[in-house]
Design a protein around this motif. Structure first.
Motif, PDB file in Angstrom:
ATOM      1  N   ARG A  71       0.804  -1.560   0.088  1.00 16.49           N
ATOM      2  CA  ARG A  71       0.085  -0.393   0.195  1.00 16.49           C
ATOM      3  C   ARG A  71       0.598   1.057  -0.058  1.00 16.49           C
ATOM      4  O   ARG A  71       2.134   0.836   0.012  1.00 16.49           O
ATOM      5  N   PHE A  72       0.807   2.545   0.149  1.00 20.49           N
ATOM      6  CA  PHE A  72       1.409   3.621   0.190  1.00 20.49           C
ATOM      7  C   PHE A  72       1.872   3.373  -1.197  1.00 20.49           C
ATOM      8  O   PHE A  72       2.311   3.355  -2.333  1.00 20.49           O
ATOM      9  N   GLU A  73       3.399   4.086  -0.508  1.00 21.43           N
ATOM     10  CA  GLU A  73       4.714   3.793  -1.881  1.00 21.43           C
ATOM     11  C   GLU A  73       5.251   2.966  -2.008  1.00 21.43           C
ATOM     12  O   GLU A  73       5.563   2.486  -3.271  1.00 21.43           O
ATOM     13  N   GLY A  74       4.742   1.627  -1.093  1.00 23.76           N
ATOM     14  CA  GLY A  74       5.448   0.341  -1.138  1.00 23.76           C
ATOM     15  C   GLY A  74       5.694  -0.249  -0.020  1.00 23.76           C
ATOM     16  O   GLY A  74       5.183  -0.304   1.386  1.00 23.76           O
ATOM     17  N   VAL A  75       6.836  -1.344   0.353  1.00 29.99           N
ATOM     18  CA  VAL A  75       7.655  -1.864   0.688  1.00 29.99           C
ATOM     19  C   VAL A  75       9.034  -1.660   1.407  1.00 29.99           C
ATOM     20  O   VAL A  75       9.787  -1.234   0.712  1.00 29.99           O
ATOM     21  N   ASP A  76       8.881  -1.389   2.880  1.00 25.61           N
ATOM     22  CA  ASP A  76      10.725  -1.293   2.881  1.00 25.61           C
ATOM     23  C   ASP A  76      11.309  -2.350   1.867  1.00 25.61           C
ATOM     24  O   ASP A  76      11.374  -3.890   2.093  1.00 25.61           O
ATOM     25  N   GLN A  77      12.585  -2.169   0.866  1.00 21.66           N
ATOM     26  CA  GLN A  77      13.399  -3.592   0.325  1.00 21.66           C
ATOM     27  C   GLN A  77      14.182  -4.089   0.943  1.00 21.66           C
ATOM     28  O   GLN A  77      14.169  -5.495   0.928  1.00 21.66           O
ATOM     29  N   ARG A  78      13.946  -3.585   2.275  1.00 25.77           N
ATOM     30  CA  ARG A  78      15.312  -4.822   3.105  1.00 25.77           C
ATOM     31  C   ARG A  78      14.061  -6.264   3.469  1.00 25.77           C
ATOM     32  O   ARG A  78      14.953  -7.689   3.521  1.00 25.77           O
ATOM     33  N   ALA A  79      13.041  -5.464   3.565  1.00 27.92           N
ATOM     34  CA  ALA A  79      12.301  -6.663   3.673  1.00 27.92           C
ATOM     35  C   ALA A  79      12.064  -7.882   2.559  1.00 27.92           C
ATOM     36  O   ALA A  79      12.011  -8.906   2.767  1.00 27.92           O
ATOM     37  N   ILE A  80      12.107  -7.328   1.338  1.00 32.19           N
ATOM     38  CA  ILE A  80      11.171  -8.026   0.057  1.00 32.19           C
ATOM     39  C   ILE A  80      12.934  -8.956  -0.068  1.00 32.19           C
ATOM     40  O   ILE A  80      12.811  -9.759  -0.113  1.00 32.19           O
ATOM     41  N   GLU A  81      13.928  -8.228   0.169  1.00 32.22           N
ATOM     42  CA  GLU A  81      15.343  -8.448   0.175  1.00 32.22           C
ATOM     43  C   GLU A  81      15.136 -10.015   0.959  1.00 32.22           C
ATOM     44  O   GLU A  81      16.241 -10.990   0.826  1.00 32.22           O
TER      45      GLU A  81
END
Ligand SMILES: C[S@@+](CC[C@H](N)C(=O)[O-])C[C@H]1O[C@@H](n2cnc3c(N)ncnc32)[C@H](O)[C@@H]1O
Length: 235
Positions: free
Chosen positions: A113-123
């Motif tokens: 949602r919003f701008e998205g998700v912190d990239q560290r969580a994705i990786e």
């Protein structure tokens, strides 16, 4: 398949997944659906999940610690599981990708949602990034329903006529041929009459197949020539 959705808007589910073929598959336990509310893992009493982006700019970003806490609440039961984050900046979803994903026994889908998700969580937490197309929606919930529906209909026993999967658009890098039904002659509001192509009522199966293949190729050349280039590359 066990499907787990992480979302800020749990009330948006099952949404379209509760209807028709997919709704029946849900009722008949061809797949299960667990909806996890990210706000239950928020950092304060209000269940806040986001914060301002480092570096400035508009919008808010979902925090990695919130995603991690939500993930820690899930016990995966098999090795055949995947984690997907839906984002316009991910790999574009295709029928070939759906075929691969439909083989997983557990699928976790994170809706942004919003701008998205912190990239560290994705990786760090091992999410594959998938986009449902080159456009931007306000959230991942509709995208999740697209992804899950696309996978579930490929599970054996979900569709009443499994043969239709073989002839559908994209199955051979082609678009499907056009369909016609009753009435044989349709008179529109202006009084014009439109007939069904003769070959389809000829009862001659070889001729019907040939006609359908030709229409399929013609339609693909006109609307999606990029698919034919793909076919040549695969050869
Ligand atoms: C407003 S969008 C964020 C767009 C992001 N700032 C960008 O420019 O790539 C909010 C959320 O909607 C979802 N979303 C929007 N468009 C999508 C798409 N084409 N495919 C998959 N998810 C999408 C994603 O989960 C995304 O995190």
């Amino acid at each position: 398949m066990r499907v787990i959705i992480l979302t800020c808007y749990p009330e948006m589910f099952p949404g379209s997944l509760g209807y028709s073929v997919i709704g029946n598959a849900l009722v008949n336990n061809k797949f299960s659906l667990e909806i996890i509310n990210l706000h239950d893992f928020g950092i304060d009493k209000r269940g806040s999940v986001d914060d301002e982006p480092f570096g400035g700019g508009p919008g808010m970003v979902i925090r990695p610690d919130v995603i991690e806490k939500a993930l820690n609440s899930i016990i995966f039961k098999t090795q055949k599981s995947c984690k997907i984050f839906l984002t316009p900046s991910g790999q574009k979803l295709s029928q070939a990708k759906l075929n691969i994903l439909s083989k997983y026994e557990e699928m976790l889908v994170l809706c942004g949602r919003f701008e998205g998700v912190d990239q560290r969580a994705i990786e760090i937490l091992g999410f594959q990034e998938i986009s449902i197309g080159d456009y931007v929606l306000s959230g991942g919930e509709i995208a999740a329903q697209v992804l899950v529906e696309g996978c579930i209909r490929l599970i054996p026993g979900v569709l009443g006529h499994p043969q239709s999967l073989l002839e559908e658009s994209f199955s051979n890098n082609l678009l499907e041929y056009p369909h016609y039904t009753r009435p044989k002659v349709w008179e529109d509001n202006q009084g014009n009459k439109h007939e069904v192509p003769d070959v389809l009522i000829s009862g001659h199966h070889e001729k019907i197949d040939k006609w359908r293949n030709e229409r399929s190729l013609e339609k693909t050349k006109f609307l999606r020539p990029d698919l034919l280039k793909k076919e040549n590359k695969n050869e």
